[in-house]
Design an enzyme around this catalytic site. Structure first.
Site, PDB file in Angstrom:
ATOM      1  N   SER A   9      73.280  44.228  18.119  1.00 49.57           N
ATOM      2  CA  SER A   9      74.244  45.264  18.517  1.00 49.57           C
ATOM      3  C   SER A   9      75.585  44.612  18.806  1.00 49.57           C
ATOM      4  O   SER A   9      75.689  43.744  19.681  1.00 49.57           O
ATOM      5  CB  SER A   9      73.769  45.982  19.779  1.00 49.57           C
ATOM      6  N   HIS A  34      73.712  46.788  14.143  1.00 45.65           N
ATOM      7  CA  HIS A  34      73.647  48.003  14.972  1.00 45.65           C
ATOM      8  C   HIS A  34      75.021  48.270  15.585  1.00 45.65           C
ATOM      9  O   HIS A  34      75.585  47.414  16.266  1.00 45.65           O
ATOM     10  CB  HIS A  34      72.601  47.772  16.063  1.00 45.65           C
ATOM     11  N   ASP A  36      77.223  50.807  17.926  1.00 40.68           N
ATOM     12  CA  ASP A  36      77.126  51.832  18.963  1.00 40.68           C
ATOM     13  C   ASP A  36      78.414  52.629  19.062  1.00 40.68           C
ATOM     14  O   ASP A  36      79.425  52.142  19.579  1.00 40.68           O
ATOM     15  CB  ASP A  36      76.821  51.167  20.314  1.00 40.68           C
ATOM     16  N   MET A  38      80.284  55.440  20.872  1.00 39.26           N
ATOM     17  CA  MET A  38      80.212  56.163  22.157  1.00 39.26           C
ATOM     18  C   MET A  38      81.487  56.962  22.364  1.00 39.26           C
ATOM     19  O   MET A  38      82.583  56.477  22.068  1.00 39.26           O
ATOM     20  CB  MET A  38      80.072  55.161  23.307  1.00 39.26           C
ATOM     21  N   HIS A  67      74.456  54.065  15.678  1.00 44.52           N
ATOM     22  CA  HIS A  67      73.831  54.770  16.803  1.00 44.52           C
ATOM     23  C   HIS A  67      74.905  55.597  17.491  1.00 44.52           C
ATOM     24  O   HIS A  67      75.775  55.041  18.162  1.00 44.52           O
ATOM     25  CB  HIS A  67      73.221  53.717  17.740  1.00 44.52           C
ATOM     26  N   MET A  69      76.241  57.947  20.163  1.00 45.44           N
ATOM     27  CA  MET A  69      76.065  58.485  21.513  1.00 45.44           C
ATOM     28  C   MET A  69      77.257  59.384  21.795  1.00 45.44           C
ATOM     29  O   MET A  69      78.238  58.984  22.429  1.00 45.44           O
ATOM     30  CB  MET A  69      75.964  57.328  22.520  1.00 45.44           C
ATOM     31  N   MET A 138      64.978  54.504  23.267  1.00 41.38           N
ATOM     32  CA  MET A 138      65.878  53.783  24.165  1.00 41.38           C
ATOM     33  C   MET A 138      65.066  53.188  25.315  1.00 41.38           C
ATOM     34  O   MET A 138      64.322  53.896  25.998  1.00 41.38           O
ATOM     35  CB  MET A 138      66.947  54.731  24.743  1.00 41.38           C
ATOM     36  N   ASP A 176      65.733  50.005  21.455  1.00 40.64           N
ATOM     37  CA  ASP A 176      67.114  49.636  21.768  1.00 40.64           C
ATOM     38  C   ASP A 176      67.326  49.533  23.270  1.00 40.64           C
ATOM     39  O   ASP A 176      67.225  50.535  23.980  1.00 40.64           O
ATOM     40  CB  ASP A 176      68.050  50.700  21.166  1.00 40.64           C
TER      41      ASP A 176
HETATM   42  C1  DX5 Z   1      73.202  50.843  24.807  1.00 37.98           C
HETATM   43  C2  DX5 Z   1      73.291  50.532  23.343  1.00 37.98           C
HETATM   44  C3  DX5 Z   1      72.584  49.317  22.951  1.00 37.98           C
HETATM   45  C4  DX5 Z   1      73.114  48.067  23.598  1.00 37.98           C
HETATM   46  C5  DX5 Z   1      71.996  47.082  23.715  1.00 37.98           C
HETATM   47  O1  DX5 Z   1      73.706  52.116  25.022  1.00 37.98           O
HETATM   48  O2  DX5 Z   1      72.751  51.593  22.592  1.00 37.98           O
HETATM   49  O3  DX5 Z   1      72.566  49.180  21.538  1.00 37.98           O
HETATM   50  O4  DX5 Z   1      74.159  47.465  22.891  1.00 37.98           O
HETATM   51  O5  DX5 Z   1      72.449  45.996  24.427  1.00 37.98           O
HETATM   52  P1  DX5 Z   1      71.427  44.979  25.113  1.00 37.98           P
HETATM   53  O6  DX5 Z   1      70.614  44.391  24.023  1.00 37.98           O
HETATM   54  O7  DX5 Z   1      72.316  44.014  25.801  1.00 37.98           O
HETATM   55  O8  DX5 Z   1      70.584  45.799  26.067  1.00 37.98           O
HETATM   56 ZN    ZN Z   2      72.419  51.262  20.445  1.00 39.15          ZN
END
Ligand code: DX5
Ligand code: ZN
Length: 220
Positions: A9, A34, A36, A38, A67, A69, A138, A176
């Site tokens: 990620s 990956h 993210d 947001m 991903h 969010m 998650m 994740d």
């Molecule tokens: C959290 C993200 C994850 C995050 C994971 O909301 O969806 O993908 O980057 O990070 P680690 O591996 O540090 O928990």
């Molecule tokens: Zn993620």
């Protein structure tokens, strides 16, 4: 089941040189990248969207696992597809008509995924499970990297693995949050096929490639 995949990620990468950091992970054995997305509403953090993903797409051919969010993911899907997403995952908690959103992703030419947050039961996936290419469990509350793995995720991984196998689904089962070489073995054992790791990869003292190798070694 094939070898476990690792999806670093980039949330924990250096955003000032995001392209290079993605290339480094790809050369270091990452199976997917990956990303993210947001929106500051569904989660209390704001990252990047389609323009940034399009800009870093040329740094690798490794699949982009996006991903999302966001409170209203539907409006983002066309641009994320154009930006080069291979998988787009939306949150079950954010979407009112999951089948419709999954259909939107599929008709944009992208593989659809659905994520469930730690307090969301596996049963919300019932209506769409057979239409998915990816299920994301998650194991932290979404929003930030570097949190601790919530072990309650293991039971959900096992339940989903059983359901996917029972329907002969080849969908990937991704976990994740809070993954490292210390727990990748039990997560893989529970039935995961893809492990996301942010801080354990980009924060590793020995570098990205060694961290990916260590996660794979304990997962196999
Ligand atoms: C959290 C993200 C994850 C995050 C994971 O909301 O969806 O993908 O980057 O990070 P680690 O591996 O540090 O928990
Ligand atoms: Zn993620």
């Amino acid at each position: 089941m094939g070898a476990i995949k690792v999806a670093p990620s980039v949330l924990s990468a250096d955003f000032g040189r995001l392209g290079e950091q993605i290339a480094e992970a790809a050369e270091g054995g990452a199976d997917w990248i990956h990303l993210d997305v947001m929106d500051g509403h569904f989660v209390p953090n704001l990252t990047f969207g389609a323009p940034v993903i399009a800009a870093v797409r040329r740094f690798t051919n490794v699949p982009f696992d996006v991903h999302v969010m966001a409170a209203n993911p539907d409006v983002l899907i066309p641009a994320l597809a154009d930006a080069g997403a291979d998988y787009i995952t939306v949150h079950a908690e954010a979407v009112t008509d999951l089948s419709q959103t999954v259909g939107l992703i599929r008709s944009a030419g992208v593989k659809p995924g659905v994520a469930i947050s730690p307090d969301t039961p596996v049963s919300v996936l019932d209506e769409v499970l057979g239409d998915l290419d990816l299920v994301v469990v998650m194991s932290v509350y979404p929003g930030f990297g570097g949190q601790s793995f919530i072990s309650g995720a293991l039971g959900k991984i096992r339940q989903i693995r059983n359901r996917l196998d029972a329907m002969d689904s080849t969908a990937e089962l991704e976990v994740d949050g809070g993954i490292s070489a210390a727990n990748s073995g039990e997560v893989a054992c529970a039935g995961a096929s893809v492990l996301v790791a942010g801080s354990a990869v980009y924060g590793a003292p020995d570098g990205v490639a060694a961290a990916i190798a260590a996660i794979k070694a304990t997962a196999s």
